[in-house]
Write a protein that holds these residues in place. Structure first.
Motif, PDB file in Angstrom:
ATOM      1  N   ILE A  43       9.075  13.281  -0.044  1.00 61.89           N
ATOM      2  CA  ILE A  43       7.937  12.527   0.285  1.00 61.89           C
ATOM      3  C   ILE A  43       8.398  10.925  -0.006  1.00 61.89           C
ATOM      4  CG2 ILE A  43       5.515  11.990   0.008  1.00 61.89           C
ATOM      5  CD1 ILE A  43       5.594  14.829  -1.332  1.00 61.89           C
ATOM      6  N   THR A  44       8.886  10.873  -1.170  1.00 60.39           N
ATOM      7  CA  THR A  44       8.893   9.357  -1.565  1.00 60.39           C
ATOM      8  C   THR A  44      10.141   8.829  -0.884  1.00 60.39           C
ATOM      9  OG1 THR A  44      10.513  10.062  -3.345  1.00 60.39           O
ATOM     10  CG2 THR A  44       8.116   9.851  -3.797  1.00 60.39           C
ATOM     11  N   ILE A  45      11.140   9.147  -0.654  1.00 63.03           N
ATOM     12  CA  ILE A  45      12.253   8.436   0.034  1.00 63.03           C
ATOM     13  C   ILE A  45      11.754   7.872   1.663  1.00 63.03           C
ATOM     14  CG2 ILE A  45      14.616   8.487   0.889  1.00 63.03           C
ATOM     15  CD1 ILE A  45      15.518   9.765  -1.411  1.00 63.03           C
ATOM     16  N   PRO A  46      11.270   8.961   2.405  1.00 59.65           N
ATOM     17  CA  PRO A  46      10.855   8.493   3.958  1.00 59.65           C
ATOM     18  C   PRO A  46       9.803   7.267   3.616  1.00 59.65           C
ATOM     19  CG  PRO A  46      11.024  10.776   3.788  1.00 59.65           C
ATOM     20  CD  PRO A  46      11.187  10.273   2.305  1.00 59.65           C
ATOM     21  N   LEU A  47       9.105   7.430   2.554  1.00 58.14           N
ATOM     22  CA  LEU A  47       7.849   6.416   2.631  1.00 58.14           C
ATOM     23  C   LEU A  47       8.385   5.176   2.311  1.00 58.14           C
ATOM     24  CD1 LEU A  47       4.627   8.234   0.978  1.00 58.14           C
ATOM     25  CD2 LEU A  47       4.874   7.518   3.398  1.00 58.14           C
ATOM     26  N   GLY A  48       9.449   5.060   1.294  1.00 56.09           N
ATOM     27  CA  GLY A  48       9.967   3.974   0.978  1.00 56.09           C
ATOM     28  C   GLY A  48      10.775   3.138   1.943  1.00 56.09           C
ATOM     29  N   ARG A  49      11.436   3.999   2.732  1.00 55.28           N
ATOM     30  CA  ARG A  49      12.011   3.414   4.085  1.00 55.28           C
ATOM     31  C   ARG A  49      11.171   2.758   4.819  1.00 55.28           C
ATOM     32  NH1 ARG A  49      17.275   5.586   3.239  1.00 55.28           N
ATOM     33  NH2 ARG A  49      17.459   4.510   1.529  1.00 55.28           N
ATOM     34  N   ILE A  50       9.861   3.602   5.192  1.00 53.22           N
ATOM     35  CA  ILE A  50       9.075   2.732   5.930  1.00 53.22           C
ATOM     36  C   ILE A  50       8.653   1.490   5.609  1.00 53.22           C
ATOM     37  CG2 ILE A  50       6.677   2.992   7.011  1.00 53.22           C
ATOM     38  CD1 ILE A  50       7.281   6.053   7.165  1.00 53.22           C
ATOM     39  N   LEU A 109       0.914  -1.173   0.040  1.00 55.78           N
ATOM     40  CA  LEU A 109       0.158   0.118   0.103  1.00 55.78           C
ATOM     41  C   LEU A 109       0.820   1.156  -0.066  1.00 55.78           C
ATOM     42  CD1 LEU A 109      -3.054  -0.627   2.549  1.00 55.78           C
ATOM     43  CD2 LEU A 109      -2.954  -0.354  -0.209  1.00 55.78           C
ATOM     44  N   ILE A 110       1.987   1.279   1.008  1.00 52.75           N
ATOM     45  CA  ILE A 110       2.888   2.445   0.796  1.00 52.75           C
ATOM     46  C   ILE A 110       3.478   2.532  -0.575  1.00 52.75           C
ATOM     47  CG2 ILE A 110       5.073   3.513   1.955  1.00 52.75           C
ATOM     48  CD1 ILE A 110       4.139   2.017   4.401  1.00 52.75           C
ATOM     49  N   ASN A 111       3.804   1.505  -1.332  1.00 47.06           N
ATOM     50  CA  ASN A 111       4.294   1.566  -2.441  1.00 47.06           C
ATOM     51  C   ASN A 111       3.466   2.177  -3.467  1.00 47.06           C
ATOM     52  OD1 ASN A 111       6.963   0.579  -1.866  1.00 47.06           O
ATOM     53  ND2 ASN A 111       6.451  -1.479  -2.370  1.00 47.06           N
ATOM     54  N   VAL A 112       2.044   1.868  -3.388  1.00 42.64           N
ATOM     55  CA  VAL A 112       1.077   2.665  -4.194  1.00 42.64           C
ATOM     56  C   VAL A 112       0.914   3.933  -3.712  1.00 42.64           C
ATOM     57  CG1 VAL A 112      -1.211   2.554  -4.761  1.00 42.64           C
ATOM     58  CG2 VAL A 112      -0.040   0.431  -4.454  1.00 42.64           C
ATOM     59  N   ASP A 172      10.082  -0.430   3.368  1.00 43.20           N
ATOM     60  CA  ASP A 172      11.163  -1.471   3.366  1.00 43.20           C
ATOM     61  C   ASP A 172      11.364  -2.189   4.647  1.00 43.20           C
ATOM     62  OD1 ASP A 172      11.755  -1.088   0.824  1.00 43.20           O
ATOM     63  OD2 ASP A 172      13.558   0.048   1.149  1.00 43.20           O
ATOM     64  N   ARG A 173      11.133  -1.298   5.674  1.00 45.43           N
ATOM     65  CA  ARG A 173      11.283  -1.692   7.046  1.00 45.43           C
ATOM     66  C   ARG A 173      10.199  -2.868   7.504  1.00 45.43           C
ATOM     67  NH1 ARG A 173      12.974   2.969  11.435  1.00 45.43           N
ATOM     68  NH2 ARG A 173      14.434   2.837   9.791  1.00 45.43           N
ATOM     69  N   LEU A 174       9.009  -2.079   7.194  1.00 40.86           N
ATOM     70  CA  LEU A 174       7.953  -3.131   7.360  1.00 40.86           C
ATOM     71  C   LEU A 174       8.150  -4.462   6.749  1.00 40.86           C
ATOM     72  CD1 LEU A 174       5.008  -0.517   7.493  1.00 40.86           C
ATOM     73  CD2 LEU A 174       5.871  -1.624   9.376  1.00 40.86           C
ATOM     74  N   GLU A 175       8.516  -4.273   5.588  1.00 41.54           N
ATOM     75  CA  GLU A 175       8.287  -5.546   4.800  1.00 41.54           C
ATOM     76  C   GLU A 175       9.363  -6.494   5.377  1.00 41.54           C
ATOM     77  OE1 GLU A 175       8.000  -6.228   0.216  1.00 41.54           O
ATOM     78  OE2 GLU A 175       9.009  -4.439   0.741  1.00 41.54           O
ATOM     79  N   ARG A 176      10.616  -5.906   5.941  1.00 41.89           N
ATOM     80  CA  ARG A 176      11.580  -6.790   6.654  1.00 41.89           C
ATOM     81  C   ARG A 176      11.056  -7.500   8.020  1.00 41.89           C
ATOM     82  NH1 ARG A 176      16.536  -3.349   6.732  1.00 41.89           N
ATOM     83  NH2 ARG A 176      15.701  -3.104   4.435  1.00 41.89           N
ATOM     84  N   ARG A 177      10.207  -6.589   8.718  1.00 40.56           N
ATOM     85  CA  ARG A 177       9.571  -7.328   9.907  1.00 40.56           C
ATOM     86  C   ARG A 177       8.635  -8.342   9.492  1.00 40.56           C
ATOM     87  NH1 ARG A 177       8.488  -2.600  13.496  1.00 40.56           N
ATOM     88  NH2 ARG A 177       6.257  -3.544  13.718  1.00 40.56           N
ATOM     89  N   VAL A 178       7.904  -8.204   8.412  1.00 40.37           N
ATOM     90  CA  VAL A 178       6.857  -9.171   7.982  1.00 40.37           C
ATOM     91  C   VAL A 178       7.635 -10.469   7.576  1.00 40.37           C
ATOM     92  CG1 VAL A 178       4.920  -9.749   6.492  1.00 40.37           C
ATOM     93  CG2 VAL A 178       5.076  -7.366   7.315  1.00 40.37           C
ATOM     94  N   ALA A 179       8.606 -10.265   7.039  1.00 38.94           N
ATOM     95  CA  ALA A 179       9.417 -11.144   6.407  1.00 38.94           C
ATOM     96  C   ALA A 179       9.853 -12.286   7.474  1.00 38.94           C
ATOM     97  CB  ALA A 179      10.699 -10.990   5.367  1.00 38.94           C
ATOM     98  N   VAL A 180      10.557 -11.488   8.644  1.00 39.25           N
ATOM     99  CA  VAL A 180      10.870 -12.163   9.608  1.00 39.25           C
ATOM    100  C   VAL A 180       9.662 -13.077  10.509  1.00 39.25           C
ATOM    101  CG1 VAL A 180      11.901 -11.999  12.071  1.00 39.25           C
ATOM    102  CG2 VAL A 180      12.711 -10.684  10.162  1.00 39.25           C
ATOM    103  N   LEU A 181       8.448 -12.347  10.369  1.00 38.95           N
ATOM    104  CA  LEU A 181       7.395 -12.935  11.277  1.00 38.95           C
ATOM    105  C   LEU A 181       6.822 -14.355  10.466  1.00 38.95           C
ATOM    106  CD1 LEU A 181       5.223 -10.023  12.065  1.00 38.95           C
ATOM    107  CD2 LEU A 181       6.400 -11.653  13.630  1.00 38.95           C
ATOM    108  N   ARG A 182       7.073 -14.310   9.294  1.00 42.23           N
ATOM    109  CA  ARG A 182       6.581 -15.686   8.381  1.00 42.23           C
ATOM    110  C   ARG A 182       7.783 -16.639   8.317  1.00 42.23           C
ATOM    111  NH1 ARG A 182       2.042 -13.578   6.248  1.00 42.23           N
ATOM    112  NH2 ARG A 182       0.500 -14.327   7.995  1.00 42.23           N
TER     113      ARG A 182
END
Lengths: 215, 292
Positions: A196-203, A145-148, A205-215
């Motif tokens: 606008i775009t770089i901080p959103l991208g950072r967020i 969603l953030i990427n969109v 990326d970080r969330l993606e990594r968190r989710v990847a660890v959880l699964r």
């Protein structure tokens, strides 16, 4: 830098309009996208088909053409609204299928066993979705969603060609009057978008990594 | 996945489903019908709104403009894939002097609107609109394709590179001969999907006054009278874009599906060998077992 300081009012206007379109579009496109995604997974075939057709049509139409419709065709059909709201409508129409697809892929990323387990203990469609699938899907839905939203930020620039003063308009407006400062102006505008775009991208990326660890 | 969410419908659900479908069908037909009624009420389907399309020159002009759009998309696609290949290799470089600046530039390119780049090349550097559009699309999509290829390279099993190095290839040879072809195949659906985006983005050329489909369409409508022909020209443009984009999207889906079904050649070899191996083992030594 001098050219940027001298035209700070234009920058603020362009940046404000960009943020306004961004916020307005998310406000309308996100609920619409959730609705379209819900229709896409519903048990009723007709809803599924409607939402699939809507998604396919809008995703394969260039955004410029959607803007073209809102700016030049809609007024002749009696839909006459100011330019910024009309830009928000165009962006909403175009962005909502992308939101819907992001949500749907998030729902699909929940392992089938989860839904099967929920069904086997007797939960119905609504309960399965609300209690088991969606709480897990929401985590993996947020990065796409953030990427969109990042793509949407960049897409607001298309309004430049349709009577809205955006950050890109700052450059087009000053091309003749400040020929010596154009590169500085370009970098200033680029910085505004990257803000606008770089901080959103950072967020994301970080969330993606968190989710990847959880699964 | 979604079919797990509900049971196969029983008689009651089927009835509800039929009712819901009927209601939705009626609502949709009513909405579309009302829209068409309103449009025809304004005379938009009258023959005199569409008569310019009897003139082959109008079609020729629009088709030529579509050709310009496709040409720009084709040039930009080829260049973007080439650029993407170079970028992915540079970003995988072990030398930080190469890797770090490339990473920064990539971040810059991916965070900017394509339109801003087009305006920069066209307005600031004074390039021809066509060149500006192709250049901007190349840079932007090259950055994205480069990232896709890089993640494809990273996702390959380590053994691929290790065995490449083990048979004496240099690092670059192993990348180009062993890893890159596999990464490219794995990422093909993503790359084609990005090319659809590129094709749609050529329409941004409208704003930098490139003579592509939307601009020619608008000029055509204005030449003959925009109030009379604006709507019909718009309908024709939408139809042209949808025809092209839906075909390319269908190609992307086909590639993705074929990719999903394709048997991994290594696994196919392995599974074909397994029974042969056991047969050879039972037949005693001297079978055509690959030497270990």
């Amino acid at each position: 830098m001098g050219a940027i300081a001298a035209n700070l009012d234009l920058f603020l206007l362009g940046f404000g309009n960009t943020l306004l379109m961004l916020g307005g579009t998310v406000l309308f496109a996100l609920p619409l996208g959730i609705l379209v995604a819900a229709m896409r997974i519903s048990p009723f075939g007709s809803l599924r088909v409607t939402s699939a057709v809507y998604t396919e049509l809008l995703r394969n139409t260039p955004l410029t053409l959607v803007f073209f419709f809102m700016a030049f065709v809609a007024p002749r059909l009696g839909i006459d609204i100011p330019f910024i709201p009309s830009a928000i409508v165009a962006l909403t129409l175009y962005t909502s299928p992308f939101f819907a697809e992001a949500i749907r892929s998030g729902i699909n990323s929940v392992p089938v066993g989860q839904a099967e387990a929920a069904r086997s203990i007797g939960l119905g469609f609504g309960q399965t979705l609300a209690l088991v699938v969606l709480p897990q899907a929401i985590r993996s839905v947020i990065p796409p969603l953030i990427n969109v939203i990042i793509a949407l930020t960049k897409n607001t620039s298309v309004a430049t060609g349709f009577f809205v003063f955006t950050l890109v308009s700052v450059l087009t407006r000053l091309i003749r009057s400040n020929p010596g400062d154009l590169v500085a102006l370009f970098l200033g505008i680029a910085a505004c978008y990257l803000l606008i775009t770089i901080p959103l991208g950072r967020i994301a990326d970080r969330l993606e990594r968190r989710v990847a660890v959880l699964r | 996945m979604t079919s797990v969410l509900y049971d196969a419908p029983g008689p009651k659900t089927r009835r509800t489903s039929r009712i819901v479908s009927a209601v939705i069908g009626v609502v949709l037909v009513a909405a579309v019908g009302y829209a068409l009624f309103r449009l025809s009420g304004q005379g938009l389907f009258d023959a005199d709104r569409w008569d310019i399309f009897n003139d082959p020159l109008v079609w020729l002009d629009l088709l030529r403009a579509l050709g310009v759009t496709l040409q720009a998309a084709l040039y930009a696609s080829v260049l973007a894939i080439l650029l993407g290949m170079v970028i992915s290799l540079l970003r995988m470089s072990t030398n930080p002097v190469i890797r770090v600046p490339v990473t920064v530039v990539l971040e810059f390119l991916r965070g900017l609107p394509v339109l801003l780049m087009m305006v920069f090349f066209w307005g600031v550097l004074g390039l021809d609109p066509f060149v500006a559009v192709v250049l901007a699309l190349t840079l932007y999509n090259g950055a994205i394709i480069g990232e896709a290829l890089r993640s494809g390279l990273v996702a390959l099993p380590r053994g691929q590179r290790e065995s490449g190095l083990a048979i004496g290839l240099t690092g670059m040879q192993s990348r180009l001969l062993i890893e890159f072809p596999q990464a490219f195949r794995n990422m093909l659906p993503i790359i084609v999907a990005q090319l659809v985006v590129l094709l749609k983005d050529t329409s941004l050329g409208y704003i930098v006054s490139m003579q592509e489909l939307i601009r020619r369409g608008r000029l055509t409508a204005e030449f003959f009278g925009a109030s009379q022909y604006g709507f019909s020209v718009f309908v024709v443009m939408v139809a042209m874009y949808l025809a092209v984009n839906l075909s390319v999207s269908a190609l992307a889906r086909f590639l993705a599906r074929r990719r999903g079904q394709r048997v991994d050649p290594l696994q196919a070899v392995a599974s074909a060998q397994a029974p042969a191996e056991s047969a050879a083992a039972s037949a005693g030594p001297g079978g055509d077992r690959p030497s270990t």
